[in-house]
Design a protein around this motif. Sequence first.
Motif, PDB file in Angstrom:
ATOM      1  N   GLU A  81       0.841  -1.196   0.000  1.00  0.00           N
ATOM      2  CA  GLU A  81       0.000   0.000   0.000  1.00  0.00           C
ATOM      3  C   GLU A  81       0.877   1.246   0.000  1.00  0.00           C
ATOM      4  O   GLU A  81       1.799   1.373   0.798  1.00  0.00           O
ATOM      5  CB  GLU A  81      -0.909  -0.010   1.243  1.00  0.00           C
ATOM      6  CG  GLU A  81      -1.661   1.308   1.377  1.00  0.00           C
ATOM      7  CD  GLU A  81      -3.001   1.216   2.076  1.00  0.00           C
ATOM      8  OE1 GLU A  81      -3.464   0.087   2.347  1.00  0.00           O
ATOM      9  OE2 GLU A  81      -3.585   2.273   2.362  1.00  0.00           O
ATOM     10  N   LEU A  82       0.556   2.157  -0.940  1.00  0.00           N
ATOM     11  CA  LEU A  82       1.222   3.462  -0.945  1.00  0.00           C
ATOM     12  C   LEU A  82       0.308   4.391  -0.149  1.00  0.00           C
ATOM     13  O   LEU A  82      -0.588   5.016  -0.689  1.00  0.00           O
ATOM     14  CB  LEU A  82       1.410   3.971  -2.376  1.00  0.00           C
ATOM     15  CG  LEU A  82       2.198   3.052  -3.310  1.00  0.00           C
ATOM     16  CD1 LEU A  82       2.320   3.664  -4.688  1.00  0.00           C
ATOM     17  CD2 LEU A  82       3.585   2.762  -2.740  1.00  0.00           C
ATOM     18  N   PHE A  90       1.015  10.481  -3.148  1.00  0.00           N
ATOM     19  CA  PHE A  90       0.124   9.318  -3.097  1.00  0.00           C
ATOM     20  C   PHE A  90      -1.285   9.789  -2.780  1.00  0.00           C
ATOM     21  O   PHE A  90      -1.486  10.668  -1.950  1.00  0.00           O
ATOM     22  CB  PHE A  90       0.569   8.326  -2.012  1.00  0.00           C
ATOM     23  CG  PHE A  90       1.955   7.787  -2.197  1.00  0.00           C
ATOM     24  CD1 PHE A  90       2.601   7.855  -3.432  1.00  0.00           C
ATOM     25  CD2 PHE A  90       2.616   7.198  -1.140  1.00  0.00           C
ATOM     26  CE1 PHE A  90       3.885   7.360  -3.592  1.00  0.00           C
ATOM     27  CE2 PHE A  90       3.901   6.688  -1.279  1.00  0.00           C
ATOM     28  CZ  PHE A  90       4.534   6.778  -2.507  1.00  0.00           C
ATOM     29  N   PRO A  95      -6.062   0.935  -5.036  1.00  0.00           N
ATOM     30  CA  PRO A  95      -4.614   0.841  -5.255  1.00  0.00           C
ATOM     31  C   PRO A  95      -4.228   1.309  -6.659  1.00  0.00           C
ATOM     32  O   PRO A  95      -4.883   0.971  -7.633  1.00  0.00           O
ATOM     33  CB  PRO A  95      -4.312  -0.642  -5.093  1.00  0.00           C
ATOM     34  CG  PRO A  95      -5.495  -1.245  -4.432  1.00  0.00           C
ATOM     35  CD  PRO A  95      -6.655  -0.349  -4.662  1.00  0.00           C
ATOM     36  N   GLU A  98       1.051   1.608  -9.569  1.00  0.00           N
ATOM     37  CA  GLU A  98       2.374   1.558  -8.929  1.00  0.00           C
ATOM     38  C   GLU A  98       2.333   0.671  -7.679  1.00  0.00           C
ATOM     39  O   GLU A  98       3.256  -0.100  -7.420  1.00  0.00           O
ATOM     40  CB  GLU A  98       2.844   2.969  -8.546  1.00  0.00           C
ATOM     41  CG  GLU A  98       3.319   3.820  -9.703  1.00  0.00           C
ATOM     42  CD  GLU A  98       2.179   4.333 -10.585  1.00  0.00           C
ATOM     43  OE1 GLU A  98       1.019   4.373 -10.116  1.00  0.00           O
ATOM     44  OE2 GLU A  98       2.442   4.686 -11.752  1.00  0.00           O
ATOM     45  N   ALA A  99       1.257   0.809  -6.887  1.00  0.00           N
ATOM     46  CA  ALA A  99       1.142   0.006  -5.666  1.00  0.00           C
ATOM     47  C   ALA A  99       0.982  -1.464  -6.015  1.00  0.00           C
ATOM     48  O   ALA A  99       1.560  -2.344  -5.367  1.00  0.00           O
ATOM     49  CB  ALA A  99      -0.048   0.486  -4.833  1.00  0.00           C
ATOM     50  N   TYR A 136       3.322  -1.733   4.066  1.00  0.00           N
ATOM     51  CA  TYR A 136       2.847  -0.359   4.172  1.00  0.00           C
ATOM     52  C   TYR A 136       3.992   0.620   3.941  1.00  0.00           C
ATOM     53  O   TYR A 136       5.060   0.475   4.530  1.00  0.00           O
ATOM     54  CB  TYR A 136       2.337  -0.128   5.603  1.00  0.00           C
ATOM     55  CG  TYR A 136       0.848  -0.157   5.731  1.00  0.00           C
ATOM     56  CD1 TYR A 136       0.114  -1.228   5.219  1.00  0.00           C
ATOM     57  CD2 TYR A 136       0.169   0.884   6.364  1.00  0.00           C
ATOM     58  CE1 TYR A 136      -1.259  -1.262   5.336  1.00  0.00           C
ATOM     59  CE2 TYR A 136      -1.209   0.859   6.487  1.00  0.00           C
ATOM     60  CZ  TYR A 136      -1.909  -0.214   5.976  1.00  0.00           C
ATOM     61  OH  TYR A 136      -3.264  -0.227   6.093  1.00  0.00           O
ATOM     62  N   THR A 137       3.754   1.623   3.131  1.00  0.00           N
ATOM     63  CA  THR A 137       4.722   2.701   2.988  1.00  0.00           C
ATOM     64  C   THR A 137       4.333   3.791   3.982  1.00  0.00           C
ATOM     65  O   THR A 137       3.248   4.350   3.893  1.00  0.00           O
ATOM     66  CB  THR A 137       4.695   3.262   1.564  1.00  0.00           C
ATOM     67  OG1 THR A 137       4.832   2.176   0.656  1.00  0.00           O
ATOM     68  CG2 THR A 137       5.820   4.253   1.339  1.00  0.00           C
ATOM     69  N   TYR A 140       7.714   8.106   2.114  1.00  0.00           N
ATOM     70  CA  TYR A 140       8.310   7.810   0.814  1.00  0.00           C
ATOM     71  C   TYR A 140       9.541   8.660   0.548  1.00  0.00           C
ATOM     72  O   TYR A 140       9.474   9.886   0.600  1.00  0.00           O
ATOM     73  CB  TYR A 140       7.288   8.053  -0.301  1.00  0.00           C
ATOM     74  CG  TYR A 140       7.946   8.069  -1.668  1.00  0.00           C
ATOM     75  CD1 TYR A 140       8.349   6.883  -2.253  1.00  0.00           C
ATOM     76  CD2 TYR A 140       8.214   9.263  -2.338  1.00  0.00           C
ATOM     77  CE1 TYR A 140       9.001   6.879  -3.481  1.00  0.00           C
ATOM     78  CE2 TYR A 140       8.862   9.278  -3.561  1.00  0.00           C
ATOM     79  CZ  TYR A 140       9.253   8.081  -4.125  1.00  0.00           C
ATOM     80  OH  TYR A 140       9.904   8.078  -5.318  1.00  0.00           O
TER      81      TYR A 140
END
Lengths: 262, 201, 246
Positions: A81-82, A90, A95, A98-99, A136-137, A140
Amino acid sequence: MKIRTVTEDFIKDLLMKGQREDGRQPMSYRNIELKTGVIPNAEGSAQVIMGNTKMLAGVKVGVGEPMPDKPGEGNLITSAELHPMASDQFESGPPSPEAIELGRVIDRGIRAADMINSKSLGIDEEKVWEVFIDIYTLNYDGNLFDAGTLAAAAALYSARMPKYDAENEEVIREGNLGRFKIGGMVTSSTFGKIAGKVILDPDGNEEAFMDARITIANDENYLRAMQKGLGGSFSQKELETLIDASFQKSKDLRKLIISKVE
Amino acid sequence: MQRIVVPGEKLSEKQLRIENTITDANGTYSCILGSFDEQTLSLIPLEGLWQPRNGDTIIGIVEEDRGTTVTVNLNAPYKGLIISKFLESEIKAGDIIVSTIKELEKGGTAILIRPKVLGAGKLMSVTPSKIPRIIGKANTMVKQITDGTGTSVVIGLNGLVWLSGGDVDLATAAILKIEEEAHTSGLTERVKELLDNKKMV
Amino acid sequence: MGGGEKPQLIINGKRLDGRMPDELRPIKIEVGTIRNAVGSSYIEWGNNKIIAAVYGPKEALPKHVQDPERAIIKCRYTMAPFSSLEEHGRSGPNRRSTEISKVTKEVFENVIMLEKYPGAEIDIFVEVLQGDGGTRAAGITAASVALAASGIPMTDMPYGVSFGKVGDQVILDLNKIEDNYSDADMPIAISPRTGDILLLQMDGTLTPEDVDLGMHMVRKAGEYITKLQREALKQSYEKISEKYKK
């Protein structure tokens, strides 16, 4: 409305001199901190801080049914997840591509290395263990592939394996539990290409100006997953060099995981 | 005597008129995380946003050329706007510019004049409330950095700082130190120390 | 906890985790957890582990949500899929989290000086990394700190805490197992400066006397929570000031 902190020219000028804005060599990682067991409620968890990138992986284990064509084999479900709190680039909502790419690339490495042997996840004829890895991000600053793979691998490696109480149909998650059987320990190295120069572990500023990206995931012996990204390209010679570099770099990453678990 | 205060914290039993405070029947309270001086009764924000004024020098990133106007990202809840016919030279999306606010329009738009494109360099984002400290009294602080590093420094009141040439890393370190220690005294001396020590290495 | 018999939650006047009826769980607050955010905080409240992050004020998008007179607040409360000791959860918002996001946003509409930023939006994220009951109250407490750290002007820093009832005993700050088997649960958020109630929800069975007693516990606990919020914010600055004191 992210303000870039460095301009393209600045980064490119530095790279032409073999330098990077944070003083790193082209082929070095940022400082990496790894902590396991950060979410005791999860069966396994790990936080990775790579420069200013911060990621958290949690492993939850549940009981499910096997796929019809794979009786006795458990399921592994990996997603990334972003989180919108990690960057103003984000967004909330379903989603992004990219995610999904991030989750799938990490999943492929773990799966192909047989990091968790799916045949060891059977409970009985109708039930198998389902292993969920959520990555999880939290903040970033580039290279989510390597930080995410590292967090996921460390979370799995340190996870406790629940027991199944068939009589009461209950999962026992606490107490004296063992660990999962671990196959190959997968880690990845991601390289970026900016103005023809190749660098390891691009940070957020570098990613903003990157022409091409390649992630190479391997365990001790084999390549396990690769993904080339973005509009640019790599030559075969570059690929060969980077594969060698990835095997080299992965030694330290594997050591780091093992040191935080045993 | 200065002390750090937070939103909702009582500054005085009296009803005082101080910027960034609220009063009720019981006294005066801070509305921000700030540094409060009990003698001078001034409350300076420690974090937070830039409140634009006419004549402010800003640094921005050109966003979009809309034909008659060009929009500029100011890293703030306000958008910058340049009227194209006032442009002296060409600018394009992605250019980093230094410019001046001619006037503020209702709804959060700042009309910009005299844009100048900045070349290759490093753009730093700092807390806007710390910008006055980075400039220093009569530009003393910024001059000290330029003299000590050979880096040219352009400062936008909107919290963006542009560095180019010289020892950019050392200039960055000096600015980060000022940002972190803005609420303390004796800072000019300590920045000088930092610049002197690094130069010898 | 799947069905089963109701465990005895209070034995000899003490709760399962050893607390007295009016006792809070241990609370720890840190500031600046998420570097990219304009303001952020991390709270450990008993076994709860929650991050709050604030972005903005920035231009409100899409344009039709803009208010020309003031800023709007967007709030997103979510629980990580690995946050529970039980099953894997679904990621992203659901009906419960959407309601909590709404009432959390309404708490901060009382205190943020929205008129200072016409046309802008302020984003508040509350992410529960590990949940053990009382996450909305803990999330509000953390979000207050993140907002103050962002420099956004506010007339006060609200705190949240809940009380409830087990048998005939009113108790403060229910954890998950108490919440699951309680007779009532009432989360509250308060503006300490005015004493006003900014969030109130209730579920179960209470008498008016229970509410009086519970609110008394909440306000007493609130003094302590406010102190922790303030200390967390001041600490980093005071450490630097201390270092250079002559």
